[in-house]
Design an enzyme around this catalytic site. Sequence first.
Site, PDB file in Angstrom:
ATOM      1  N   ASP A 157     -59.066   9.813  -6.990  1.00 25.45           N
ATOM      2  CA  ASP A 157     -60.064   8.810  -7.326  1.00 25.45           C
ATOM      3  C   ASP A 157     -60.810   8.329  -6.069  1.00 25.45           C
ATOM      4  O   ASP A 157     -60.182   8.074  -5.029  1.00 25.45           O
ATOM      5  CB  ASP A 157     -59.323   7.623  -7.973  1.00 25.45           C
ATOM      6  N   GLU A 175     -62.852  12.946  -6.539  1.00 27.22           N
ATOM      7  CA  GLU A 175     -63.998  12.212  -7.063  1.00 27.22           C
ATOM      8  C   GLU A 175     -64.758  11.753  -5.817  1.00 27.22           C
ATOM      9  O   GLU A 175     -64.365  10.792  -5.161  1.00 27.22           O
ATOM     10  CB  GLU A 175     -63.587  11.015  -7.916  1.00 27.22           C
ATOM     11  N   ASP A 183     -65.973   7.475 -17.414  1.00 22.53           N
ATOM     12  CA  ASP A 183     -66.868   6.450 -16.862  1.00 22.53           C
ATOM     13  C   ASP A 183     -68.296   6.602 -17.377  1.00 22.53           C
ATOM     14  O   ASP A 183     -69.179   5.851 -16.961  1.00 22.53           O
ATOM     15  CB  ASP A 183     -66.942   6.565 -15.328  1.00 22.53           C
TER      16      ASP A 183
HETATM   17  O1  ISL Z   1     -68.250   4.092 -13.388  1.00 22.66           O
HETATM   18  C1  ISL Z   1     -68.754   3.720 -12.378  1.00 22.66           C
HETATM   19  C2  ISL Z   1     -69.478   2.486 -12.318  1.00 22.66           C
HETATM   20  O2  ISL Z   1     -70.672   2.655 -12.979  1.00 22.66           O
HETATM   21  C3  ISL Z   1     -68.641   4.462 -11.147  1.00 22.66           C
HETATM   22  O3  ISL Z   1     -69.384   3.928 -10.121  1.00 22.66           O
HETATM   23  C4  ISL Z   1     -67.170   4.449 -10.804  1.00 22.66           C
HETATM   24  O4  ISL Z   1     -66.762   3.145 -10.545  1.00 22.66           O
HETATM   25  C5  ISL Z   1     -66.938   5.275  -9.585  1.00 22.66           C
HETATM   26  O5  ISL Z   1     -67.342   6.578  -9.920  1.00 22.66           O
HETATM   27  C6  ISL Z   1     -65.456   5.280  -9.261  1.00 22.66           C
HETATM   28  O6  ISL Z   1     -64.709   5.632 -10.377  1.00 22.66           O
HETATM   29  C7  ISL Z   1     -63.329   5.725 -10.297  1.00 22.66           C
HETATM   30  O7  ISL Z   1     -62.729   4.636  -9.646  1.00 22.66           O
HETATM   31  C8  ISL Z   1     -62.831   3.364 -10.301  1.00 22.66           C
HETATM   32  C9  ISL Z   1     -62.444   3.437 -11.774  1.00 22.66           C
HETATM   33  O8  ISL Z   1     -62.828   2.243 -12.410  1.00 22.66           O
HETATM   34  C10 ISL Z   1     -63.084   4.605 -12.476  1.00 22.66           C
HETATM   35  O9  ISL Z   1     -62.619   4.691 -13.804  1.00 22.66           O
HETATM   36  C11 ISL Z   1     -62.731   5.843 -11.692  1.00 22.66           C
HETATM   37  O10 ISL Z   1     -63.186   7.019 -12.303  1.00 22.66           O
HETATM   38  C12 ISL Z   1     -61.910   2.434  -9.564  1.00 22.66           C
HETATM   39  O11 ISL Z   1     -60.638   2.999  -9.443  1.00 22.66           O
END
Ligand code: ISL
Length: 549
Positions: free
Chosen positions: A199, A257, A326
């Site tokens: 993540d 990610e 997301d």
């Molecule tokens: O979904 C988003 C906001 O619009 C993205 O910016 C997202 O926060 C970003 O891609 C990071 O995502 C990941 O980390 C976050 C979590 O909330 C998301 O579900 C995860 O995929 C924090 O851990």
Amino acid sequence: MPEAWWKERVFYQIYPRSFQNSNGDGIGDLRGIISRLDYLKSLGVGAVWLCPVYDSPNADMGYDIRDYEKIMAEFGTMEDFDELLREMHSRDIKLVMDLVVNHSSDEHRWFVESRSSRENPYRDYYIWRDGKDGREPNNWASFFTPSAWSYDEGTGQWYLHLFSEKQPDLNWENPSVREEVYSMINRWFDRGVDGFRMDVITVIAKAPGLPDGKGAPGAGGYVFSPEHFAFQPKLHEYLREMRRRCFDGRDCMCVGETSFVNTENANSLVGDGRELDLLFQFDLMDMDGEGSKWNAIPLDVPKLKRIVAAWQGAIDWNTLFLGNHDQPRVVSRFGDTSSEELWKRSAKCLATLMYLQRGTPFIYQGEELGMTNAPFETREQLRDVEELNLLALCSSEAELEWAWRGIKAKGRDNARTPMQWSAGKNADFTTGEPWIMLNPNYTDINAEAEEGDPDSILNYYRALIALRNSTPALLRGDWRELLPESGQVVAYTRGLDGEEYAVLCNLSRESAPLPCRLGDFGEPVLSNMPADPAAEALRPYEAQVLKKG
Ligand code: ISL
């Protein structure tokens, strides 16, 4: 030499909370997943990315981990997890865990210790600073709340959280933090998992001195400052160390990610195989937001084509995806749900244009059924911290109206409504009260109905995956753009050892002219409408895969 398994298999992303409930508590769980593995097998899936299943207070639905080595009680036990892994492996399905190590939950033992006193040995596991003139240490905005800092009364300092205040950022500069993370990863590998999706891995290193951001201030006057927390030089050092300490010598994979990645810096992560194997970039996911993701704008096909071509050219091996937990539902976002016929055709068209590119497909649960955005109307129906924080920031009717428009089009809860297994009670997701509302269209859109319909989106996904899995040119072949000048048709060839396939997808509501007859591209092998070799145009959302004679 055989290719790495993670290049040859189709991945399926499971959001466990919403996949299948087995005990009637309304929350999906591990035993529920076990009961649906034959479904995944029948789809042709060879690997699963499982969203976080660790113990968590669910401030951000599992992306706030309280204990990295315990299973979330609602999801089951470690015994259930081991059984899931065994059952997946016995079907030749690999399991890739989601791991969140940029931050933990504020309820993690480390943070509880860390905030207990300035002298605590865990203090330096997180990023604590003194305030400036009674305010935050710097002006950074967070992803979810106005400020990226929260004040701790007890110890009189501020801690950094790039996400919610319940997700304090870990201090990767501290070697003990890194040691803890590596040993934990290794223990999961020893249990038998096949890899990790890391993540927001590109933000783990922060700029020395945590300087103020210089961009335009947003809500509360805070500045979103990725230039100081994304792609910092230390990032590469940490990733290389993690690779050496955890991944080397194992038949496993690591997909990042990689927020803020671009075609210029992507190879710094995947170019030499010493950091990540694969990366998720978000150019397609960000292309329909003007300034902010909440300002939804219509699909721009030429822009989509430029992004696809740029990424196919930039790195050797891409991840191919149309959504995730997301993102809104792709058929509502880039397809056409105005009629049943166009819904079906456009969902198939999107899958065709994406999953036959060079790279590894990642299908998000329910996408293969053509699941759509949900008709959320009230705050009480929402569950996502990002959506709820957005509404909480609104101070006028006009702002609320804008926020709701954004939430309906782009909100993350759209992807998180339960899987639609059948037209039965609660779509067969649970016998109890689902933790988030079902999309009421489950009575029409569901796996059972699609199973019995040879023309369904589900059966098309099966055919598409089977074709990809069995065709060397579609697996390993090169990618070349076709019809670059068309404003409607996304088209390319895949070729290997003299064998060539053409993929033509009209991603528009209008008929799209072709420069020659369809039959000139080859013999049809897969399509979402019967191919007419004499046609000199593609019908709305028509997708054709043809093999050169
Ligand atoms: O979904 C988003 C906001 O619009 C993205 O910016 C997202 O926060 C970003 O891609 C990071 O995502 C990941 O980390 C976050 C979590 O909330 C998301 O579900 C995860 O995929 C924090 O851990």
